[in-house]
Design a protein around this motif. Structure first.
Motif, PDB file in Angstrom:
ATOM      1  N   SER A 162       0.806  -1.218   0.000  1.00 46.67           N
ATOM      2  CA  SER A 162       0.000   0.000   0.000  1.00 46.67           C
ATOM      3  C   SER A 162       0.837   1.265   0.000  1.00 46.67           C
ATOM      4  CB  SER A 162      -0.916   0.007   1.217  1.00 46.67           C
ATOM      5  OG  SER A 162      -0.173   0.184   2.410  1.00 46.67           O
ATOM      6  N   ALA A 163       2.148   1.134   0.170  1.00 48.76           N
ATOM      7  CA  ALA A 163       3.086   2.249   0.302  1.00 48.76           C
ATOM      8  C   ALA A 163       2.881   3.028   1.598  1.00 48.76           C
ATOM      9  CB  ALA A 163       3.012   3.196  -0.898  1.00 48.76           C
ATOM     10  N   GLY A 164       2.054   2.507   2.485  1.00 49.98           N
ATOM     11  CA  GLY A 164       1.810   3.183   3.737  1.00 49.98           C
ATOM     12  C   GLY A 164       2.893   2.980   4.777  1.00 49.98           C
ATOM     13  N   SER A 165       3.736   1.964   4.598  1.00 52.07           N
ATOM     14  CA  SER A 165       4.799   1.660   5.542  1.00 52.07           C
ATOM     15  C   SER A 165       6.114   1.511   4.811  1.00 52.07           C
ATOM     16  CB  SER A 165       4.490   0.374   6.311  1.00 52.07           C
ATOM     17  OG  SER A 165       3.319   0.515   7.090  1.00 52.07           O
ATOM     18  N   THR A 166       7.161   2.077   5.369  1.00 57.88           N
ATOM     19  CA  THR A 166       8.512   1.907   4.851  1.00 57.88           C
ATOM     20  C   THR A 166       9.436   1.513   5.987  1.00 57.88           C
ATOM     21  OG1 THR A 166       8.997   4.271   5.114  1.00 57.88           O
ATOM     22  CG2 THR A 166       8.183   3.537   2.956  1.00 57.88           C
ATOM     23  N   TYR A 167      10.540   0.862   5.623  1.00 60.66           N
ATOM     24  CA  TYR A 167      11.486   0.343   6.601  1.00 60.66           C
ATOM     25  C   TYR A 167      12.897   0.587   6.090  1.00 60.66           C
ATOM     26  CZ  TYR A 167       7.138  -2.159   7.409  1.00 60.66           C
ATOM     27  OH  TYR A 167       5.815  -2.474   7.601  1.00 60.66           O
TER      28      TYR A 167
END
Length: 124
Positions: free
Chosen positions: A54-59
């Motif tokens: 969803s591109a809502g989380s990045t790491y």
């Protein structure tokens, strides 16, 4: 499954920037998370950055936080890794991988599809 092709690597001086691209084929790309990994000679492969479907989380791994940014454009079926303030220690072959779990987390066991890699060399 999806097929991935990395591009954008090259030779750059310390402090410079590069943008890596990971182009994907496959109609279900939008459901996959994507991670960037790198491997330097004589070292283990390490996780660099990841992004959820969803591109809502990045790491990010600690060593690149504040310098690298991962993003995705599902309309273009492409994930990017913008690398700024590059250091010689960033020198490695960079790989992207599709995560079937959809999360793109560092610890995911779902990275089943891998690109061929692109070389990044940072000179001092």
């Amino acid at each position: 499954q999806v097929q991935l092709v990395e591009s954008g690597g090259g030779l750059v001086q310390a402090g410079g920037s590069l943008r890596l691209s990971c182009a994907a084929s496959g109609r279900t790309f939008r459901s996959y998370g994507v991670g960037w990994f790198r491997q330097a000679p004589g070292k283990e492969r390490e996780f660099v950055a990841g992004i959820g479907a969803s591109a809502g989380s990045t790491y990010y791994t600690d060593s690149v936080k504040g310098r690298f940014t991962i993003s995705r454009d599902n309309a273009k079926s492409t994930v990017y890794l913008q690398m700024n303030s590059l250091k010689p220690t960033d020198t490695a072959v960079y790989y992207c991988a599709a995560d079937r779990t959809g999360w793109g987390t560092p610890q995911s066991l779902g990275y089943d599809s891998w690109g061929q890699g692109t070389q990044v060399t940072v000179s001092s």
